[in-house]
Design a protein around this motif. Sequence first.
Motif, mmCIF file in Angstrom:
data_model
loop_
_atom_site.group_PDB
_atom_site.id
_atom_site.type_symbol
_atom_site.label_atom_id
_atom_site.label_comp_id
_atom_site.label_asym_id
_atom_site.label_seq_id
_atom_site.Cartn_x
_atom_site.Cartn_y
_atom_site.Cartn_z
ATOM 1 N N LYS A 34 -8.260 -5.069 10.839
ATOM 2 C CA LYS A 34 -7.037 -4.872 11.637
ATOM 3 C C LYS A 34 -7.039 -5.791 12.868
ATOM 4 O O LYS A 34 -6.022 -6.424 13.183
ATOM 5 N N GLY B 277 0.821 -1.210 0.000
ATOM 6 C CA GLY B 277 0.000 0.000 0.000
ATOM 7 C C GLY B 277 0.852 1.255 0.000
ATOM 8 O O GLY B 277 2.079 1.202 0.028
ATOM 9 N N LYS B 278 0.151 2.386 -0.020
ATOM 10 C CA LYS B 278 0.843 3.679 -0.036
ATOM 11 C C LYS B 278 1.753 3.822 1.164
ATOM 12 O O LYS B 278 2.930 4.144 1.041
ATOM 13 N N MET B 279 1.196 3.579 2.348
ATOM 14 C CA MET B 279 1.968 3.792 3.561
ATOM 15 C C MET B 279 2.955 2.650 3.775
ATOM 16 O O MET B 279 4.117 2.856 4.099
ATOM 17 N N ASP C 104 1.476 -8.724 1.927
ATOM 18 C CA ASP C 104 0.268 -8.033 1.475
ATOM 19 C C ASP C 104 -0.635 -9.065 0.808
ATOM 20 O O ASP C 104 -0.145 -10.033 0.226
ATOM 21 N N ASN D 227 -0.403 1.861 11.974
ATOM 22 C CA ASN D 227 -0.405 3.152 11.289
ATOM 23 C C ASN D 227 -1.816 3.721 11.192
ATOM 24 O O ASN D 227 -2.063 4.643 10.430
ATOM 25 N N HIS E 19 2.036 6.841 13.823
ATOM 26 C CA HIS E 19 1.273 7.354 12.677
ATOM 27 C C HIS E 19 2.145 8.190 11.746
ATOM 28 O O HIS E 19 2.389 9.369 11.969
ATOM 29 N N PHE E 20 2.616 7.512 10.709
ATOM 30 C CA PHE E 20 3.416 8.205 9.689
ATOM 31 C C PHE E 20 2.501 9.099 8.862
ATOM 32 O O PHE E 20 1.303 8.852 8.772
ATOM 33 N N SER F 225 -5.124 5.724 11.190
ATOM 34 C CA SER F 225 -5.287 7.167 11.225
ATOM 35 C C SER F 225 -6.377 7.573 12.200
ATOM 36 O O SER F 225 -6.451 8.717 12.608
ATOM 37 N N GLU G 41 -7.918 0.902 6.382
ATOM 38 C CA GLU G 41 -8.456 1.472 7.622
ATOM 39 C C GLU G 41 -9.812 0.833 7.944
ATOM 40 O O GLU G 41 -10.865 1.424 7.702
HETATM 41 N N1 LIG Z 1 -2.819 7.443 2.952
HETATM 42 C C1 LIG Z 1 -2.582 8.276 3.927
HETATM 43 O O1 LIG Z 1 -2.481 9.486 3.726
HETATM 44 C C2 LIG Z 1 -2.388 7.749 5.320
HETATM 45 C C3 LIG Z 1 -1.669 8.553 6.227
HETATM 46 C C4 LIG Z 1 -1.447 8.067 7.508
HETATM 47 C C5 LIG Z 1 -1.939 6.833 7.862
HETATM 48 N N2 LIG Z 1 -2.655 6.090 6.977
HETATM 49 C C6 LIG Z 1 -3.153 4.775 7.418
HETATM 50 O O2 LIG Z 1 -2.289 3.774 6.916
HETATM 51 C C7 LIG Z 1 -3.019 2.587 6.673
HETATM 52 C C8 LIG Z 1 -2.838 2.156 5.234
HETATM 53 O O3 LIG Z 1 -3.311 3.189 4.397
HETATM 54 P P1 LIG Z 1 -2.873 3.326 2.890
HETATM 55 O O4 LIG Z 1 -3.250 4.681 2.476
HETATM 56 O O5 LIG Z 1 -1.460 2.901 2.733
HETATM 57 O O6 LIG Z 1 -3.831 2.292 2.200
HETATM 58 P P2 LIG Z 1 -3.628 1.428 0.864
HETATM 59 O O7 LIG Z 1 -4.949 1.035 0.425
HETATM 60 O O8 LIG Z 1 -2.736 2.163 -0.084
HETATM 61 O O9 LIG Z 1 -2.826 0.162 1.350
HETATM 62 C C9 LIG Z 1 -3.365 -0.857 2.146
HETATM 63 C C10 LIG Z 1 -2.690 -2.156 1.745
HETATM 64 O O10 LIG Z 1 -3.094 -3.158 2.649
HETATM 65 C C11 LIG Z 1 -3.338 -4.349 1.924
HETATM 66 N N3 LIG Z 1 -4.214 -5.192 2.722
HETATM 67 C C12 LIG Z 1 -5.536 -5.067 2.945
HETATM 68 N N4 LIG Z 1 -5.959 -6.020 3.784
HETATM 69 C C13 LIG Z 1 -4.897 -6.773 4.101
HETATM 70 C C14 LIG Z 1 -4.693 -7.912 4.936
HETATM 71 N N5 LIG Z 1 -5.679 -8.448 5.589
HETATM 72 N N6 LIG Z 1 -3.454 -8.428 5.008
HETATM 73 C C15 LIG Z 1 -2.432 -7.897 4.339
HETATM 74 N N7 LIG Z 1 -2.560 -6.806 3.543
HETATM 75 C C16 LIG Z 1 -3.784 -6.264 3.431
HETATM 76 C C17 LIG Z 1 -3.902 -3.891 0.627
HETATM 77 O O11 LIG Z 1 -3.729 -4.860 -0.383
HETATM 78 C C18 LIG Z 1 -3.084 -2.634 0.359
HETATM 79 O O12 LIG Z 1 -1.924 -2.934 -0.381
HETATM 80 C C19 LIG Z 1 -4.446 2.888 7.064
HETATM 81 O O13 LIG Z 1 -4.634 2.488 8.384
HETATM 82 C C20 LIG Z 1 -4.507 4.394 6.941
HETATM 83 O O14 LIG Z 1 -5.497 4.950 7.757
HETATM 84 C C21 LIG Z 1 -2.863 6.530 5.699
#
Ligand SMILES: NC(=O)c1ccc[n+]([C@@H]2O[C@H](COP(=O)([O-])OP(=O)(O)OC[C@H]3O[C@@H](n4cnc5c(N)ncnc54)[C@H](O)[C@@H]3O)[C@@H](O)[C@H]2O)c1
Lengths: 446, 415
Positions: A133, A17-19, A51, A153, A176-177, A155, A128
């Motif tokens: 989780k 994922g992104k984070m 993932d 992580n 929390h990055f 939010s 999220e």
């Molecule tokens: N995007 C932001 O700006 C940001 C900033 C701070 C914190 N966060 C938090 O970080 C977390 C991830 O957010 P994101 O933006 O990276 O989301 P994202 O959708 O980009 O990434 C989530 C990843 O988790 C994987 N995934 C889902 N269920 C899974 C499981 N059961 N086992 C293994 N992998 C699984 C997905 O395939 C995906 O690659 C969330 O809790 C979000 O609230 C996001």
Amino acid sequence: MTFDERLRNVSVIGAAGKMGSGIALLLAQEMAKQKLKPENKNVPYRLNLIDVNDVALDGLQTYLKGQLIKAGEKTTVLLRDLYKNREDLVENYDVIAAFVDDAMSLFRLGTDLGMAKNSHIIFEAVVEDKNIKVDLLKKLDQLTGKDAVYFTNTSSIPINVLNREANLGGRIIGFHFYNPPAVQKLAELIAADQTKPELKEMSLELAKRLRKTIVPSNDIAGFIGNGHFLRDGLHAIREAKKLADEYTLPGAIYIMNKVSQDLLVRPMGIFQLIDYVGVNVYQCISETVSGYIKGENLKDDLLAKMIQKKVLGGQRADGSQKDGFLKYEKGRPAGVYDLEKSEYKMFDPSGWSGEIDKKLGDYPKGIVPWRNLLMDPKKDEKLTVYFKNLNASNTLGAKLAKAYLKNSKEIGEFLVKSGVAKSAQDVNNVLLNGFYHLYGPINDYI
Amino acid sequence: MKKLRKPVYATAGYNTVSFGSGRKEFNPKKPRPGLEEYITEAGKGVIAQINDVNNIDEGIISNFMAARFNRQGNLAAMIPMIHPSLEYKPCTRVEGACGSGGLGLYTSVKSILSDVSDVVLTIGVEVQNTVKAVYGADILAGAGHYRTERKEGHVYFFPAKFSDRAGACYDKFGYDYMRKGMAHWYVHAITNARKNPKAQEYHNTIEDLLAAGMTPPNPNVFCEHINVYDCSKVSDGASALIFASEEGLKKIGIDKKYAIEVVGWGQSQADISKKPEEPTRLTTTRRSVEKAYEMSGLGPKDIGVLEVHDCFTIGGLLHLEATGVVGYGEGAAFVAEGKTAMDGEMPTNPTGGLVGFGHYTGGTGTRQAVDLVHQLTGKAGDCQVKINSNRPYGMLISMGGNDRTVTCMIFRRAA
Ligand SMILES: NC(=O)c1ccc[n+]([C@@H]2O[C@H](COP(=O)([O-])OP(=O)(O)OC[C@H]3O[C@@H](n4cnc5c(N)ncnc54)[C@H](O)[C@@H]3O)[C@@H](O)[C@H]2O)c1
């Protein structure tokens, strides 16, 4: 077990994922440096990148390699020193390539959660969703034999809830990055009531190694950053609805975006920021936080309407901005979404948007764009002069800006009063370092 | 030193733009011209000034590291690309690091003197923006000794070598004095470059140049004793001109008043595996200058315009001292007092030098000769220096590596 020993086997869940991918990149650099120390010569180091999305894992490998090369190119002085005893590595190119190889060799990529079995540190960055989780943390804790510590992580989900429902006995903390983790300097640290003191210490050590600035936040849904962002955005949405009668909804969104960027001297307008984060992510934060905080309306139906039309914002894999509330051309806002017509209404400086600009009125004297002030050593002085002029101005734009600033300040003060943040300074720090504002919301400008 | 057995002339000079960061049209993400385009442009620029390309007898091309910057060897074979009639003419590539250009001049002169050729086309080229700076530094480090120096060397190997020289000068002459001199060199270089549309710094808009030049060095970001303004930039470009005998000039139909005559030179080679004798002096450069003075019977007082190799501002100051125009340690004051300006006591690098014009390494010596052709024949446009009849000579110094491969050449207007 020391922190360094724990760092020998680490897992990131949601790594594609992104984070998750950014966290993996940061960890890889730190772990590779550990691995290269002479005393760790024969110690195996593992960074498990897990993932559910197998296709995305393929891309992750390529992404990490590219990023590690860039990181190596930026830290070549350090790398030349790290490899000084390697006679075979002479040129910058040699040491950078060796570093990338060494870091890449840490990775084990896969979809099987079982890979995390021997990890002592686990980063959780999956979607999220509380149930996902909790379920995941439970499974992990069975696998690892109740020894691992968890950095989540999330939010918006209280860490206390995750700790309790997954039965972790205080082996979890919110780390929390901000997005993107490799670039943003800020991380909020959120301890649950039961979080073990060692884990707090570990977090501070980790922050130091990853060169992050820590701001502690209390375990109240949304924490400081999203606590402010969520309410700040809702203010804009509600103001826009009020303005819609006179200016139409697209016109009103245009107004609030412009006011929040130009007249508040922020890096981007509020609707652009919501698009950057993702309309659906913003909606998700709103839903989650609403579930934990009573007596405050933190939802708005405009979000659901946008999502229904599949207008989501967020970024493409190459980092470019997808269309959301606004339409983007070359990364800049160029139009605004019209819900009724299901299409974008393009800005028209000689037509409708030009008319609105006129109605907003002249900008107060001393206004300087955010970009120009960013590096200006005299920025505080200049802001003081500008805000004084803003206070004295009574144009439509100035009135909206003043109300906006007042609301932002109230949010900040509320975060302190309700115990989310320990001090006004902490609130300001989050907005300065995590959102790149030039001034904190709790200020004397207004 | 032997006297010239017959006159040798230089004429028909041409420089391309020195391209790289700083030029408005430079975009590292967009495709750019390569060796082929630069060599052809410079070559054609020369050919356009002579009557018939068939009268060129020979080609010499100077280049430092195309094998690594461009993955291209056999550069002499690029000369026939300029014009079909150059096919099957004898051509040679010469290399001496950043002093390659100087070696090209020297080689061309020898060819004329030996009666092998009457008209030599001399080209110098380097295209360096093909790699990121951190890898470019590896490539340029090849001007030093790989086996004994590179492993211990800095990420930015050559800047660090001259940073060491600057540090030694700080110890000897004082930080403030030297820093000010180096900053003034920067101001001087940019001021001249802003008059030259082909200079890399032509578009430079920094308001307070002196303040920029005075930026304290920061070893966390770059080198210990120099800042980025002390350095010439990464450049792409080529220069070309004709060397000819008396008969050669006639053949190509060039009037002597558009030519300059070689009156002396010195070429000296130092051992690459040895450290410089004395960090505050350029001893090899000094040798080359002495040889050129001896051969021509001239001295610093006869020189009216100077082209020195300021790959770094500190290098510019040390070169000035090596010419004898100023005494040991006096370079910094000389520049700070404006004496190198176009209307100063010793006009130096009137088109901007390496810091201002740019530094396409292997072609820089060639560029210096082209600029002297322009200066001494009154064709330097906005960069023209007034050449007084009591000191009508122009001198150039082309240096390779850390004062290892140095060519000095002195010219005067032919008629
Ligand atoms: N995007 C932001 O700006 C940001 C900033 C701070 C914190 N966060 C938090 O970080 C977390 C991830 O957010 P994101 O933006 O990276 O989301 P994202 O959708 O980009 O990434 C989530 C990843 O988790 C994987 N995934 C889902 N269920 C899974 C499981 N059961 N086992 C293994 N992998 C699984 C997905 O395939 C995906 O690659 C969330 O809790 C979000 O609230 C996001």
